[in-house]
Design an enzyme around this catalytic site. Structure first.
Site, mmCIF file in Angstrom:
data_model
loop_
_atom_site.group_PDB
_atom_site.id
_atom_site.type_symbol
_atom_site.label_atom_id
_atom_site.label_comp_id
_atom_site.label_asym_id
_atom_site.label_seq_id
_atom_site.Cartn_x
_atom_site.Cartn_y
_atom_site.Cartn_z
ATOM 1 N N LEU A 247 0.786 -1.379 0.010
ATOM 2 C CA LEU A 247 -0.053 -0.064 -0.023
ATOM 3 C C LEU A 247 0.998 1.073 0.141
ATOM 4 O O LEU A 247 0.490 2.301 -0.608
ATOM 5 C CB LEU A 247 -0.886 0.090 1.267
ATOM 6 C CG LEU A 247 -1.769 1.185 1.323
ATOM 7 C CD1 LEU A 247 -2.734 1.486 0.098
ATOM 8 C CD2 LEU A 247 -2.561 1.169 2.455
ATOM 9 N N TYR A 248 1.982 0.986 0.832
ATOM 10 C CA TYR A 248 2.875 2.275 0.700
ATOM 11 C C TYR A 248 3.358 2.739 -0.799
ATOM 12 O O TYR A 248 3.308 3.971 -0.971
ATOM 13 C CB TYR A 248 4.069 1.827 1.597
ATOM 14 C CG TYR A 248 5.270 3.023 1.442
ATOM 15 C CD1 TYR A 248 4.955 4.304 2.045
ATOM 16 C CD2 TYR A 248 6.363 2.667 0.923
ATOM 17 C CE1 TYR A 248 6.145 5.164 1.720
ATOM 18 C CE2 TYR A 248 7.404 3.682 0.756
ATOM 19 C CZ TYR A 248 7.282 4.825 1.163
ATOM 20 O OH TYR A 248 8.393 5.799 1.050
ATOM 21 N N ALA A 249 3.654 1.882 -1.671
ATOM 22 C CA ALA A 249 4.280 1.833 -2.764
ATOM 23 C C ALA A 249 2.803 2.481 -3.536
ATOM 24 O O ALA A 249 3.150 3.184 -4.627
ATOM 25 C CB ALA A 249 4.697 0.554 -3.543
ATOM 26 N N THR A 251 0.494 4.058 -2.731
ATOM 27 C CA THR A 251 0.313 5.706 -2.385
ATOM 28 C C THR A 251 1.247 6.737 -2.927
ATOM 29 O O THR A 251 1.080 7.528 -3.380
ATOM 30 C CB THR A 251 0.219 5.824 -0.710
ATOM 31 O OG1 THR A 251 1.714 5.814 -0.319
ATOM 32 C CG2 THR A 251 -0.965 5.267 -0.256
#
Length: 437
Positions: A247-249, A251
């Site tokens: 999810l970090y990637a 965003t």
């Protein structure tokens, strides 16, 4: 009987009518007087209620104003002083920039703010000091910045009023946007924080920038994580980035699309930087090299992940000083934004660069280097990498950054970790042989 009748019926008939009329008048007078009095009291109570509510509203507003961590004449003077460039007259580097640094009390933000200030640029920082990792480390960084004349506001980039006020007080020439919710694995625990900071916060900042007059040039931190499941190495800016592994990637990838939109519609000059595993003094405690150091010194075991088929994980570890050079090079070469009043007047630059070291090192080698500089043997638990969003390797192609920014990393992992260990032992007051920090 006659007496009773006389008592009941007076001898003068008109007297009864007069007395009855007088009595009725007195009753009506009392009634109207009572009604008028009640009306006056009602008006008085309404007025008092309205006054109370107005006063309460004033008190509430005032309380919010005085409770806020920003605002006021003294605050504005601090902002202007910190934002003022201090390069010597006639400097070959020009008059200097005025830079708003978001995430200024973070790892990269602190180092960039110090570097900008040391060369004479004006710097104002903003940070929300959240508790993702120990806030005392962030506050120590803020104290370090304050000792060099950099003022850091405690505030959130989602606060449009605060950002608007900052741009009203100072006509920033550049924004270095480093504020973000970091970490790949934490996204599985608190996904909302990534949307809040990395997407909503970015949009709020871009809205303030496009409305500013003049519009600043923007340099912001994307991530090497956007390459996701891409197996072509080294990673190049033109490679596909539509397969995020976390999810970090996702965003950060969304951030690249959002910034492109604001560049296209509003004429904002935007440069995105894909950082590759930044490390060094004042680093983030959630990073592997940092937690490995802590656990090795405390005699605790460390967990070393291994990829499929027993392949060691590898990272393109990049020393903080090299990253700072890339950030400042991006600021120096950023073209101007072209919008006015939120309207685009012409095309503006949109750039993306990899900032890495180009020399991936396996995690077991990282541990060996730490053991050497700490002079302590690590207790290792080697396990298979879980499906938590991590990727098995990263490797940056920095040809574009070298060509356009003059970017040239000079610190290898051995030298960089030696500097980190020296800082760590000093900052935490560790003496060799002790089990406690």
């Amino acid at each position: 009987m006659r007496v009773m009748e006389d008592d009941m019926f007076p001898s003068t008939p008109g007297k009864v009518k007069i007395e009855r009329a007088t009595a009725m008048n007195r009753q009506l007078h009392r009634c109207f007087a009572s009604t008028s009095t009640m009306f006056l009291w009602a008006l008085f109570l309404v007025a008092m209620t309205a006054s109370y509510l107005s006063f309460q509203s004033f008190v509430d507003t005032s309380s919010k104003y005085f409770a806020a961590s920003w605002g006021g004449l003294h605050w504005e003077r601090q902002i202007r002083s910190s934002a003022a460039p201090r390069r010597p007259p006639g400097s070959a580097a020009g008059a200097g920039m005025s830079v708003l640094v978001t995430g200024a009390a973070g790892f990269v933000g602190t180092h960039c703010s110090l570097a900008l200030r040391k060369r004479g640029d004006g710097v104002v920082g903003i940070d929300n000091f959240n508790s993702y990792y120990d806030p005392s480390l962030k506050k120590a960084r803020r104290s370090l910045l304050a000792s060099h004349g950099v003022f850091v506001i405690e505030g959130d980039i989602n606060d449009g009023r605060l950002l608007g006020k900052l741009f009203d007080v100072v006509p920033f020439t550049h924004v270095l946007h480093l504020a973000a919710q970091a970490g790949v694995r934490y996204a599985m625990e608190n996904p909302a924080s990534y949307v809040h900071s990395n997407i909503a916060g970015l949009v709020t900042l871009l809205e303030s920038c496009k409305d500013a007059d003049p519009q600043p040039s923007i340099v912001w931190a994307s991530s090497s994580s956007v390459y996701g499941l891409n197996d072509k190495v080294p990673f190049t800016e033109t490679d596909r980035t539509d397969q995020p592994a976390s999810l970090y990637a996702a965003t950060k990838k969304a951030g690249e699309e959002i910034t492109h939109t604001y560049n296209h519609i509003y004429g904002l000059s935007i440069t995105g930087l894909r950082f590759f595993t930044v490390y060094g003094p004042w680093g983030r405690p959630d990073m592997a090299y940092f937690s490995f150091t802590r656990n090795i010194l405390q005699g605790k075991p460390i967990t070393v992940y291994r990829g499929k088929n027993h392949v060691d994980l590898a990272r393109d570890f990049t020393y903080i000083d090299d990253i700072v050079k890339g950030c400042i090079g991006s600021l120096d070469t950023a073209g101007k934004s072209t919008g006015t009043g939120g309207k685009k007047r012409g095309p503006a630059p949109y750039r993306i660069f990899n900032l890495g070291n180009t020399s991936p090192v396996t995690v077991p080698n990282l541990v060996s280097i730490l053991e050497k500089h700490l002079r302590v043997k690590a207790k290792k638990n080697v396990v298979e990498m879980p499906g938590n969003g991590d990727v098995p390797f990263t490797h940056a192609n920095i040809s574009l950054a070298r060509q356009q920014l003059g970017y040239k990393p000079t610190t290898n992992l051995d030298v960089g970790l030696k500097k980190f260990v020296k800082w760590y032992l000093s900052y935490y007051g560790y003496t060799r042989g002790s089990k406690n920090l």
